[in-house]
Design an enzyme around this catalytic site. Sequence first.
Site, PDB file in Angstrom:
ATOM      1  N   CYS A 242       1.053-119.640  87.826  1.00  0.00           N
ATOM      2  CA  CYS A 242       0.689-120.468  86.786  1.00  0.00           C
ATOM      3  C   CYS A 242       0.337-119.884  85.677  1.00  0.00           C
ATOM      4  O   CYS A 242      -1.318-118.936  85.782  1.00  0.00           O
ATOM      5  CB  CYS A 242       0.341-121.165  86.622  1.00  0.00           C
TER       6      CYS A 242
ATOM      7  N   ASN B  43       1.804-108.086  94.745  1.00  0.00           N
ATOM      8  CA  ASN B  43       1.629-109.567  95.944  1.00  0.00           C
ATOM      9  C   ASN B  43      -0.360-109.333  96.636  1.00  0.00           C
ATOM     10  O   ASN B  43      -0.345-108.651  96.830  1.00  0.00           O
ATOM     11  CB  ASN B  43       2.509-109.685  96.975  1.00  0.00           C
TER      12      ASN B  43
ATOM     13  N   ASN C 128      12.987-116.760  97.943  1.00  0.00           N
ATOM     14  CA  ASN C 128      13.258-117.462  98.922  1.00  0.00           C
ATOM     15  C   ASN C 128      12.931-118.685  97.556  1.00  0.00           C
ATOM     16  O   ASN C 128      11.856-119.275  97.607  1.00  0.00           O
ATOM     17  CB  ASN C 128      11.888-117.543  99.909  1.00  0.00           C
TER      18      ASN C 128
ATOM     19  N   HIS D 125      10.145-118.361  91.421  1.00  0.00           N
ATOM     20  CA  HIS D 125       9.113-117.241  90.780  1.00  0.00           C
ATOM     21  C   HIS D 125      10.268-116.027  92.632  1.00  0.00           C
ATOM     22  O   HIS D 125      11.563-117.006  93.454  1.00  0.00           O
ATOM     23  CB  HIS D 125       8.386-116.511  90.929  1.00  0.00           C
TER      24      HIS D 125
ATOM     25  N   GLN E 193      10.482-112.163  94.792  1.00  0.00           N
ATOM     26  CA  GLN E 193       9.410-110.907  95.300  1.00  0.00           C
ATOM     27  C   GLN E 193      10.367-109.906  95.276  1.00  0.00           C
ATOM     28  O   GLN E 193      11.606-109.674  95.160  1.00  0.00           O
ATOM     29  CB  GLN E 193       9.259-111.484  96.927  1.00  0.00           C
TER      30      GLN E 193
ATOM     31  N   VAL F 150      20.344-120.528 115.773  1.00  0.00           N
ATOM     32  CA  VAL F 150      19.789-120.435 117.243  1.00  0.00           C
ATOM     33  C   VAL F 150      20.360-119.706 117.852  1.00  0.00           C
ATOM     34  O   VAL F 150      20.926-118.708 118.302  1.00  0.00           O
ATOM     35  CB  VAL F 150      18.745-121.453 117.058  1.00  0.00           C
TER      36      VAL F 150
ATOM     37  N   GLU G 228      23.740-117.806 118.113  1.00  0.00           N
ATOM     38  CA  GLU G 228      24.105-117.051 117.017  1.00  0.00           C
ATOM     39  C   GLU G 228      22.515-115.565 117.867  1.00  0.00           C
ATOM     40  O   GLU G 228      23.039-114.663 116.764  1.00  0.00           O
ATOM     41  CB  GLU G 228      23.357-117.835 115.771  1.00  0.00           C
TER      42      GLU G 228
HETATM   43  O1  LIG Z   1      25.354-127.633 120.704  1.00  0.00           O
HETATM   44  P1  LIG Z   1      24.402-128.147 119.869  1.00  0.00           P
HETATM   45  O2  LIG Z   1      23.088-127.806 120.906  1.00  0.00           O
HETATM   46  O3  LIG Z   1      23.804-129.359 119.375  1.00  0.00           O
HETATM   47  O4  LIG Z   1      23.888-127.023 118.510  1.00  0.00           O
HETATM   48  C1  LIG Z   1      22.985-125.766 117.927  1.00  0.00           C
HETATM   49  O5  LIG Z   1      23.153-125.174 119.176  1.00  0.00           O
HETATM   50  C2  LIG Z   1      24.262-124.272 118.835  1.00  0.00           C
HETATM   51  C3  LIG Z   1      24.266-123.212 119.406  1.00  0.00           C
HETATM   52  O6  LIG Z   1      22.877-121.882 119.320  1.00  0.00           O
HETATM   53  C4  LIG Z   1      23.879-123.488 117.224  1.00  0.00           C
HETATM   54  O7  LIG Z   1      25.740-123.322 116.683  1.00  0.00           O
HETATM   55  C5  LIG Z   1      23.537-125.279 116.154  1.00  0.00           C
HETATM   56  O8  LIG Z   1      23.754-124.659 115.059  1.00  0.00           O
HETATM   57  C6  LIG Z   1      22.450-125.891 117.167  1.00  0.00           C
HETATM   58  O9  LIG Z   1      22.026-127.681 115.879  1.00  0.00           O
HETATM   59  O1  LIG Z   2       5.133-113.248 100.958  1.00  0.00           O
HETATM   60  P1  LIG Z   2       5.670-115.201 101.042  1.00  0.00           P
HETATM   61  O2  LIG Z   2       6.725-115.941 100.167  1.00  0.00           O
HETATM   62  O3  LIG Z   2       4.483-116.128 101.251  1.00  0.00           O
HETATM   63  O4  LIG Z   2       6.620-115.138 102.944  1.00  0.00           O
HETATM   64  C1  LIG Z   2       8.105-115.221 102.978  1.00  0.00           C
HETATM   65  O5  LIG Z   2       8.415-114.591 102.279  1.00  0.00           O
HETATM   66  C2  LIG Z   2       9.095-113.012 103.617  1.00  0.00           C
HETATM   67  C3  LIG Z   2       9.704-112.670 103.228  1.00  0.00           C
HETATM   68  O6  LIG Z   2      11.143-112.949 103.494  1.00  0.00           O
HETATM   69  C4  LIG Z   2       8.670-114.320 105.048  1.00  0.00           C
HETATM   70  O7  LIG Z   2       8.426-112.549 105.687  1.00  0.00           O
HETATM   71  C5  LIG Z   2       7.851-114.862 105.052  1.00  0.00           C
HETATM   72  O8  LIG Z   2       7.858-114.813 106.662  1.00  0.00           O
HETATM   73  C6  LIG Z   2       8.111-116.542 104.050  1.00  0.00           C
HETATM   74  O9  LIG Z   2       7.079-116.696 104.600  1.00  0.00           O
END
Ligand SMILES: O=P(O)(O)O[C@H]1O[C@H](CO)[C@@H](O)[C@H](O)[C@H]1O
Ligand SMILES: O=P(O)(O)O[C@H]1O[C@H](CO)[C@@H](O)[C@H](O)[C@H]1O
Lengths: 348, 348
Positions: free
Chosen positions: B53, B75, B151, B164, B166, B315, B318
């Site tokens: 601010c 930063n 972000n 904001h 970055q 996860v 992926e």
């Molecule tokens: O099949 P699940 O366990 O419900 O799903 C989870 O694992 C999958 C595979 O990594 C992902 O695509 C989904 O986004 C996640 O929620």
């Molecule tokens: O600098 P910030 O906003 O605290 O941090 C955020 O953005 C960064 C850049 O994507 C990431 O590395 C951090 O993990 C996230 O928390």
Amino acid sequence: MFDPNEHQHMRYNPLRDDWVLVSPHRMLRPWSGQVEGSATEAVPPFDPDNPLCPGAKRASGITTPNYKSTCVFTNDFPALLEEGPTPPQSDDPLFQSAPALGTCKVMCFHPKSNIYLPTMTSDEIQEIIEEWIRQMKELGAKYEWVQVFENRGAMMGCSNPHPHCQIWASSFMPNEPKLKDKTQLDYYQKHGRPMLEDYTEKELQRKCRTVFSNEEWLIVVPYWAIWPFETMVLPIRHVKRFTDLDSKQKIALAAAMKVLVSKYDNLFKCSFPYSMGWHGAPTGSQLEMDCKHWTFHGSYLPPLLRSATIKKFVVGYELLAQSQRDLTPEKAAKMLREQSELHYTLTQ
Amino acid sequence: MFDPNEHQHMRYNPLRDDWVLVSPHRMLRPWSGQVEGSATEAVPPFDPDNPLCPGAKRASGITTPNYKSTCVFTNDFPALLEEGPTPPQSDDPLFQSAPALGTCKVMCFHPKSNIYLPTMTSDEIQEIIEEWIRQMKELGAKYEWVQVFENRGAMMGCSNPHPHCQIWASSFMPNEPKLKDKTQLDYYQKHGRPMLEDYTEKELQRKCRTVFSNEEWLIVVPYWAIWPFETMVLPIRHVKRFTDLDSKQKIALAAAMKVLVSKYDNLFKCSFPYSMGWHGAPTGSQLEMDCKHWTFHGSYLPPLLRSATIKKFVVGYELLAQSQRDLTPEKAAKMLREQSELHYTLTQ
Ligand SMILES: O=P(O)(O)O[C@H]1O[C@H](CO)[C@@H](O)[C@H](O)[C@H]1O
Ligand SMILES: O=P(O)(O)O[C@H]1O[C@H](CO)[C@@H](O)[C@H](O)[C@H]1O
């Protein structure tokens, strides 16, 4: 004087042929952002409404068998189906699609919901390994790639607390293994040895990134780790595929996995969330190729950074530019190495 | 008969030279996993304890200026410092490090904390665009790559509710732009036209993935989108860099950004979290090269899937194998297209 634990630098990832930015000086940054729920809620050993429990009725109407050790069945909502129409060919390079066939399995690790690797017996963990190998054999006979993976914890998108993993087999080589296939082959052609055999040998000597080792397995935070406490599980005697492990390796792997998860959970005294999975030489039509460049290995990718509730966000800069970490791999390895091999819930 | 809205397939991403798995039939999957907190809490316009601010004191002891429109400062906990010792050279291909120098800036969009693009005037949004361009010019004179990114929302690791973004400038080309540089150059050499100029032209004709367009900008859910509601912002008149935009393009960009964020927020009636950023031809030593293959563009990467509290987890499969999506890009585009251009908080 350059000190990798203090000064910013980049590290090369030879398996992905890319770089990670390491900013150790940023460890001092305070955190006022999102705090995650931590997984400490007690789970009952059996819940008749949990579709993964023995004898439970699933959404599909099918009843989960009354299993006594592991249990594998087809996912009721699979991302890959065994059959389906083929997408049309296009000669526009900007709108290319391709067929994707496969199958998605769910594999329960144990009949009880409130048990996990640290509290399982060695025999029970070996049963999981044997089941993984059986699945790799069966699905690998038909499919080019069989991805065994586990999402542990709600933070990693896991929607069921019962101990389980997933196995997605596909008619295609997915991006990540395709990339690793290329980088390992390039290395082999240049150096005449599998990349990860060389890497294992060197890490066994250097020791600074070792989390745990026994006669058959080395667990390190890789030099190029992205996630704060990422680890790789590497065979000391070179093997190409899961299905190539001998019984000594299987027994030692069960022991190594149990220690690793215990150390993870001990670090922040919680059920440490992660995604993990296994990579080895491809299957299907590639079973007959020699694939000498491949080394079988495991990867654990845990998101927690500072505590049971503060994770590393892989967001803006990471998604649009490059992976970035604060904690050095050497410091992370030391923190894990110093944890007890016995799970914290068992010491009281 | 193959129907892309019904049958599984893979789509090629020409900018990353990899594939995404599309499983539309999985849309029926129920969700019993983690539910996120949704961002609806009211933020006061001014908070003297918020370091972003005007006039607030920061952790570093520095006072944030009493700014009236945008404000840029370094930063207090930067991932990249302007100076530092150089890591030693190594001839081991498995333990390669490289120097990384740079700077990390924070840029406030507006003096008030409780205002965002949908509730800003066109002039205010144009001020943000002008500031981005000033920063690109200044930092681009010195650094190889200047990454502007935002972000938005706690879910995306944003730790401060004040509007904001970055700006991280670096002495090196990060992985993602390096890859896009290569794929766009390959395309240019093969087809004699910038890849994204061709792509924009084709999407303008096809219309099925269009979210919004005006005379200067096209917003689409790209054919190869990974995130459920991912979009790309593409110039209709070809430009290589942010700094090349003329005033007509800047005015139209402010309008397009305002509409896009309003549509995003309207979709699930929440402050829609995302990471977003801009990519254009590289800077620093590459300012003098012709870079004809590059097209300036924006990317919005939002994690929400089904509601204000249910996200797509990137996860296990992926991370270890390949990106996967359920909702098709065409369906996602239609859902966004059908949203009002006016923010839901303004309609009452
Ligand atoms: O099949 P699940 O366990 O419900 O799903 C989870 O694992 C999958 C595979 O990594 C992902 O695509 C989904 O986004 C996640 O929620
Ligand atoms: O600098 P910030 O906003 O605290 O941090 C955020 O953005 C960064 C850049 O994507 C990431 O590395 C951090 O993990 C996230 O928390």
